[in-house]
Design an enzyme around this catalytic site. Structure first.
Site, mmCIF file in Angstrom:
data_model
loop_
_atom_site.group_PDB
_atom_site.id
_atom_site.type_symbol
_atom_site.label_atom_id
_atom_site.label_comp_id
_atom_site.label_asym_id
_atom_site.label_seq_id
_atom_site.Cartn_x
_atom_site.Cartn_y
_atom_site.Cartn_z
ATOM 1 N N SER A 157 37.945 47.398 45.503
ATOM 2 C CA SER A 157 38.373 46.037 45.140
ATOM 3 C C SER A 157 37.223 45.034 45.301
ATOM 4 O O SER A 157 37.002 44.196 44.429
ATOM 5 C CB SER A 157 39.566 45.606 45.994
ATOM 6 O OG SER A 157 39.231 45.702 47.362
ATOM 7 N N ALA A 166 33.951 45.459 45.258
ATOM 8 C CA ALA A 166 32.888 45.635 44.263
ATOM 9 C C ALA A 166 33.337 45.086 42.916
ATOM 10 O O ALA A 166 32.579 44.411 42.215
ATOM 11 C CB ALA A 166 32.523 47.117 44.129
ATOM 12 N N ASP A 196 29.482 51.685 44.784
ATOM 13 C CA ASP A 196 30.696 51.002 44.317
ATOM 14 C C ASP A 196 30.367 50.005 43.212
ATOM 15 O O ASP A 196 31.056 49.923 42.190
ATOM 16 C CB ASP A 196 31.346 50.219 45.465
ATOM 17 C CG ASP A 196 31.995 51.112 46.512
ATOM 18 O OD1 ASP A 196 31.532 52.246 46.695
ATOM 19 O OD2 ASP A 196 32.963 50.663 47.143
HETATM 20 C C1 MEV Z 1 32.944 52.171 50.555
HETATM 21 O O1 MEV Z 1 33.701 52.071 49.348
HETATM 22 C C2 MEV Z 1 31.940 53.282 50.427
HETATM 23 C C3 MEV Z 1 31.022 53.469 51.627
HETATM 24 O O2 MEV Z 1 30.179 54.595 51.327
HETATM 25 C C4 MEV Z 1 30.164 52.245 51.883
HETATM 26 C C5 MEV Z 1 29.122 52.019 50.794
HETATM 27 O O3 MEV Z 1 28.758 52.947 50.065
HETATM 28 O O4 MEV Z 1 28.650 50.858 50.710
HETATM 29 C C6 MEV Z 1 31.805 53.801 52.884
#
Ligand code: MEV
Length: 325
Positions: A119, A121, A164
């Site tokens: 959400s 991103a 993301d």
């Molecule tokens: C969060 O959607 C994904 C993580 O790998 C953090 C990131 O990649 O910035 C946990």
């Protein structure tokens, strides 16, 4: 007024490990955040947001903490959501050099907040695109994705990957390793999502993995092993081998669980999906609560998830070919 929308995503593989330079493969899905941006006559930022969670709530936020009403999400989640908008608008101002320009921003989103479906991103990508277009500039997609990444990086306390934001900007399936971001060919994937109605704090969860990785060599090895799974997963994706993708997703979930980012409801939903015959299931995104992603070409998984204690919603998701638009 300028309007943009951008898709959410699921991680087939590689969340968390991607923060430490391992590859990851997220896929955009047809749930979108839509952002309208209109320039104001003064320099204020006013944000109106509806349905940032599936429960739905309305926020009027005029840039001051005391301007925030009581809403049905935690204060930290709300702060994070508003932080992404503030930071995205800073990116817009820095592109155009108009430091004191103000905006009315309206957000509508189908993507539950903090639930692992990207959400923040999607909101960052759509807000930067709409904001810059409102001021007469259209960014190239790579520049837009990079600026949205800087937004996440800032809000998540300097701990974020490009996965993301690049995925949300370009749509489709992508591969991200450090600053190398590219699109991948992907077959039609029978994606079923289970949502426990909850959310995790990405910054805290990322910090938890970082701590384990620094304390224990075997946690660092676990992060590297996730990278190995991603590389195998890319081959399976290229070969259209959905059963192998499922097996690798199961393995990836086990390693994420070992790194402390799963939860009781995420584990229950993963097991319910597997018991129902899904080819594989794992948590998606930062974890701690939120969503699982499974691969199943029957209707059994959706039905089984809908009867699983703790599961609030189960639904099929299509791959989104279109990124920001
Ligand atoms: C969060 O959607 C994904 C993580 O790998 C953090 C990131 O990649 O910035 C946990």
């Amino acid at each position: 007024m300028a309007v943009s929308s951008a898709p959410g995503k699921v991680y087939l593989f590689g969340e968390h490990a991607v923060v430490y330079g391992e590859p990851a493969v997220p896929c955009a899905i047809e749930l979108r955040a839509r952002v309208d941006v209109e320039q104001r006559a003064d320099s204020k930022l006013r944000v109106h947001a509806e349905d940032l969670s599936l429960d739905g709530f309305t926020v009027e936020y005029a840039g001051e903490p005391e301007g925030r009403p009581d809403v049905d999400v935690s204060e930290s989640l709300l702060n994070a959501a508003m932080g992404y908008v503030d930071s995205a608008i800073e990116q817009v101002r820095s592109v155009t050099g108009e430091d004191d320009v103000g905006f009315d921003v309206t957000i509508e989103s189908d993507i539950p907040l903090g639930a692992g479906l990207g959400s923040s991103a999607a909101v960052a990508v759509a807000a930067i695109d709409a904001g810059t277009r409102e001021l007469g500039t259209t960014l190239e997609i790579d520049d837009l994705a990079e600026r949205a990444y800087r937004t996440e990086h800032e809000v998540q306390g300097g701990q974020a990957s490009r996965a993301d934001t690049f995925c949300s900007a370009t749509g489709g399936a992508v591969r991200v390793e450090g600053d190398d971001c590219r699109s991948l060919e992907a077959p039609e994937l029978p994606i079923v999502i289970g949502f426990d109605g909850g959310a995790g704090d990405t910054g805290e969860l990322v910090a938890g993995v970082r701590g384990l990785r620094e304390e224990y060599d075997f946690a660092a090895d676990t992060v590297e092993a996730i990278g190995d799974i991603v590389r195998r997963g890319e081959d399976a994706l290229a070969a259209g081998d959905i059963e192998e993708l499922g097996r690798l997703m199961d393995f990836n979930h086990g390693l994420l669980s070992a790194l402390g980012v799963s939860s009781r409801t995420l584990d229950s939903m993963v097991w319910a999906a597997r018991d129902a015959g899904a080819m594989g299931a794992k948590l998606t995104g930062a974890g701690g609560g939120g969503c699982i992603v499974s691969l199943d070409d029957t209707n059994e998984t959706e039905t089984a998830l809908s009867y699983t204690p703790g599961c609030e919603d189960a639904f099929r998701a299509e791959l989104a070919e279109t990124g920001v638009a």
